[in-house]
Write a protein that holds these residues in place. Structure first.
Motif, PDB file in Angstrom:
ATOM      1  N   ALA A 168      58.146 -59.713  18.893  1.00  0.00           N
ATOM      2  CA  ALA A 168      57.262 -60.601  18.141  1.00  0.00           C
ATOM      3  C   ALA A 168      56.153 -59.787  17.487  1.00  0.00           C
ATOM      4  CB  ALA A 168      56.665 -61.647  19.069  1.00  0.00           C
ATOM      5  N   ILE A 169      56.050 -59.901  16.163  1.00  0.00           N
ATOM      6  CA  ILE A 169      55.044 -59.176  15.394  1.00  0.00           C
ATOM      7  C   ILE A 169      53.969 -60.174  14.969  1.00  0.00           C
ATOM      8  CG2 ILE A 169      54.628 -57.698  13.392  1.00  0.00           C
ATOM      9  CD1 ILE A 169      57.749 -57.223  13.383  1.00  0.00           C
ATOM     10  N   SER A 170      52.734 -59.937  15.385  1.00  0.00           N
ATOM     11  CA  SER A 170      51.613 -60.832  15.043  1.00  0.00           C
ATOM     12  C   SER A 170      51.927 -62.272  15.435  1.00  0.00           C
ATOM     13  CB  SER A 170      51.297 -60.760  13.543  1.00  0.00           C
ATOM     14  OG  SER A 170      51.103 -59.440  13.130  1.00  0.00           O
ATOM     15  N   GLY A 171      52.458 -62.436  16.633  1.00  0.00           N
ATOM     16  CA  GLY A 171      52.925 -63.746  17.059  1.00  0.00           C
ATOM     17  C   GLY A 171      51.833 -64.683  17.522  1.00  0.00           C
ATOM     18  N   LEU A 172      52.199 -65.955  17.581  1.00  0.00           N
ATOM     19  CA  LEU A 172      51.330 -67.031  18.068  1.00  0.00           C
ATOM     20  C   LEU A 172      52.032 -67.679  19.254  1.00  0.00           C
ATOM     21  CD1 LEU A 172      50.776 -68.255  14.483  1.00  0.00           C
ATOM     22  CD2 LEU A 172      48.864 -67.635  15.968  1.00  0.00           C
ATOM     23  N   PHE A 173      51.416 -67.588  20.398  1.00  0.00           N
ATOM     24  CA  PHE A 173      52.075 -68.034  21.626  1.00  0.00           C
ATOM     25  C   PHE A 173      51.318 -69.163  22.323  1.00  0.00           C
ATOM     26  CE2 PHE A 173      52.457 -63.437  20.928  1.00  0.00           C
ATOM     27  CZ  PHE A 173      53.790 -63.408  20.531  1.00  0.00           C
ATOM     28  N   GLU A 174      50.070 -69.351  21.943  1.00  0.00           N
ATOM     29  CA  GLU A 174      49.220 -70.419  22.449  1.00  0.00           C
ATOM     30  C   GLU A 174      48.682 -71.156  21.223  1.00  0.00           C
ATOM     31  OE1 GLU A 174      45.119 -71.043  25.063  1.00  0.00           O
ATOM     32  OE2 GLU A 174      45.666 -69.046  24.351  1.00  0.00           O
ATOM     33  N   LEU A 175      49.142 -72.391  21.005  1.00  0.00           N
ATOM     34  CA  LEU A 175      48.876 -73.064  19.735  1.00  0.00           C
ATOM     35  C   LEU A 175      47.636 -73.950  19.750  1.00  0.00           C
ATOM     36  CD1 LEU A 175      52.481 -73.989  18.558  1.00  0.00           C
ATOM     37  CD2 LEU A 175      51.282 -71.795  18.502  1.00  0.00           C
ATOM     38  N   GLU A 176      47.085 -74.233  20.912  1.00  0.00           N
ATOM     39  CA  GLU A 176      45.924 -75.126  20.974  1.00  0.00           C
ATOM     40  C   GLU A 176      44.736 -74.660  20.128  1.00  0.00           C
ATOM     41  OE1 GLU A 176      45.236 -77.114  25.002  1.00  0.00           O
ATOM     42  OE2 GLU A 176      46.654 -75.515  25.490  1.00  0.00           O
ATOM     43  N   PRO A 177      44.457 -73.360  20.012  1.00  0.00           N
ATOM     44  CA  PRO A 177      43.337 -72.955  19.159  1.00  0.00           C
ATOM     45  C   PRO A 177      43.491 -73.347  17.694  1.00  0.00           C
ATOM     46  CG  PRO A 177      43.931 -71.173  20.647  1.00  0.00           C
ATOM     47  CD  PRO A 177      45.007 -72.209  20.767  1.00  0.00           C
ATOM     48  N   ASP A 211      58.565 -57.583  23.450  1.00  0.00           N
ATOM     49  CA  ASP A 211      57.571 -56.706  22.854  1.00  0.00           C
ATOM     50  C   ASP A 211      56.629 -57.580  22.037  1.00  0.00           C
ATOM     51  OD1 ASP A 211      59.557 -54.835  23.690  1.00  0.00           O
ATOM     52  OD2 ASP A 211      58.870 -53.411  22.175  1.00  0.00           O
ATOM     53  N   ALA A 212      55.335 -57.518  22.322  1.00  0.00           N
ATOM     54  CA  ALA A 212      54.314 -58.242  21.566  1.00  0.00           C
ATOM     55  C   ALA A 212      53.522 -57.211  20.777  1.00  0.00           C
ATOM     56  CB  ALA A 212      53.410 -59.039  22.498  1.00  0.00           C
ATOM     57  N   LEU A 223      44.988 -60.314  18.386  1.00  0.00           N
ATOM     58  CA  LEU A 223      45.132 -59.298  19.430  1.00  0.00           C
ATOM     59  C   LEU A 223      45.218 -59.963  20.799  1.00  0.00           C
ATOM     60  CD1 LEU A 223      42.488 -56.744  18.109  1.00  0.00           C
ATOM     61  CD2 LEU A 223      44.965 -56.555  17.899  1.00  0.00           C
ATOM     62  N   ARG A 224      44.371 -60.952  21.042  1.00  0.00           N
ATOM     63  CA  ARG A 224      44.385 -61.649  22.334  1.00  0.00           C
ATOM     64  C   ARG A 224      45.719 -62.355  22.574  1.00  0.00           C
ATOM     65  NH1 ARG A 224      44.092 -66.600  24.372  1.00  0.00           N
ATOM     66  NH2 ARG A 224      43.984 -67.559  22.296  1.00  0.00           N
ATOM     67  N   GLN A 225      46.224 -63.025  21.554  1.00  0.00           N
ATOM     68  CA  GLN A 225      47.476 -63.763  21.731  1.00  0.00           C
ATOM     69  C   GLN A 225      48.586 -62.846  22.248  1.00  0.00           C
ATOM     70  OE1 GLN A 225      48.759 -67.019  20.712  1.00  0.00           O
ATOM     71  NE2 GLN A 225      46.949 -67.954  19.781  1.00  0.00           N
ATOM     72  N   SER A 226      48.713 -61.670  21.645  1.00  0.00           N
ATOM     73  CA  SER A 226      49.783 -60.757  22.063  1.00  0.00           C
ATOM     74  C   SER A 226      49.513 -60.150  23.432  1.00  0.00           C
ATOM     75  CB  SER A 226      49.965 -59.650  21.015  1.00  0.00           C
ATOM     76  OG  SER A 226      50.568 -60.165  19.849  1.00  0.00           O
ATOM     77  N   ARG A 227      48.244 -59.804  23.696  1.00  0.00           N
ATOM     78  CA  ARG A 227      47.932 -59.232  25.008  1.00  0.00           C
ATOM     79  C   ARG A 227      48.199 -60.235  26.125  1.00  0.00           C
ATOM     80  NH1 ARG A 227      42.885 -57.196  22.683  1.00  0.00           N
ATOM     81  NH2 ARG A 227      43.048 -54.958  22.258  1.00  0.00           N
TER      82      ARG A 227
END
Length: 274
Positions: A168-177, A211-212, A223-227
């Protein structure tokens, strides 16, 4: 998730505002993609009845896993035709690359798009090879969703091991924000549906690989989303890696995919070959 009192989510997720040259970069995608299709015409597969339910298959002669690239656009813009050149680097190593397109919000919901990408993966399963699913931005979200899918529940005819890895490149994994931002005008999530569509909160696909990867110059939230997903899924038995593309913004983070010698392409080849 951090408090909305301390984070300006509107600014954090407005990539076009953060990168003033985004229009030229996106025009470059379309130009490079068209040039690559002229050089290497894809085979077109249909995975559903609609005009956007298509997959461009850039075939190569290797026999490892097939790599999928899912485009971004906050689930509301673009299509696979702007990303044909993202197959170039892997094709040079004999890796076949599939680039699907999907319907867009607000005509459909994110849940529908997730289902469509599962349908595309099911169609690709007919080729008899496992998948490594990559994607950019919203496509990174969809790649993680496919990795965490219970394939036997989705379709008992599909191997539970269909998707072996996600990149995942520049992914979004938590959508609530995103609920209170401009993104949601078309997407139409509430807090509950945003959480339900967030792979960060799904059962982690233990035994698989994620891989994030994110551009080093992207916003703190990206950066936080991937970490966070690398840390949380890693603690739950997923083989995770967090990496940054040095000097890259949200729009240039995918540029290495067109370069056969890039670390990104060599890592994806490694995932496809193992």
């Amino acid at each position: 998730m951090s408090s909305t009192d301390t984070i300006d989510y509107e600014a954090e997720y407005n990539n076009r505002a953060r990168v003033p040259e985004h229009a030229q970069l996106m025009a470059g995608w379309a130009r490079d993609a068209a040039a690559y299709r002229e050089q290497k015409a894809p085979r077109r597969l249909a995975y559903g009845p609609g005009p956007r339910h298509i997959i461009d298959l850039f075939e190569a002669d290797g026999d490892g896993a097939l790599v999928v690239f899912i485009h971004g656009g906050y689930w509301q813009a673009l299509d696979g035709s702007s990303f044909s050149h993202c197959a170039r680097g892997l094709n040079a190593h004999g890796v076949t690359v599939a680039v699907p397109t999907y319907d867009l919000c607000p005509q459909v919901t994110i849940d529908t798009i997730i289902g469509q990408m599962r349908g595309a993966a099911r169609e690709l399963a007919k080729l008899g090879r496992p998948l490594v699913v990559s994607g950019h931005s919203a496509g990174g979200h969809l790649a993680a969703c496919l990795l965490a899918t219970d394939w036997r529940a989705f379709d008992p005819s599909v191997s539970r091991d269909l998707v072996r890895a996600a990149y995942a490149i520049s992914g979004l994994f938590e959508l609530e924000p995103l609920v209170g931002t401009f993104v949601n005008k078309a997407v139409g999530m509430d807090a509950a549906s945003a959480r339900a569509a967030s792979p960060l909160f799904w059962a982690a696909p233990a035994g698989k690989s994620l891989d994030a990867v994110v551009g080093g110059n992207e916003s703190a939230e990206y950066l936080r989303q991937s970490r966070v997903i690398a840390d949380r899924w890693g603690a739950a038995g997923v083989a995770t890696r967090y990496d940054e593309v040095a000097g890259a913004n949200h729009f240039t983070a995918i540029a290495p995919l067109a370069d056969p010698g890039s670390a990104m392409v060599l890592r994806l080849k490694q995932l496809a070959d193992r």
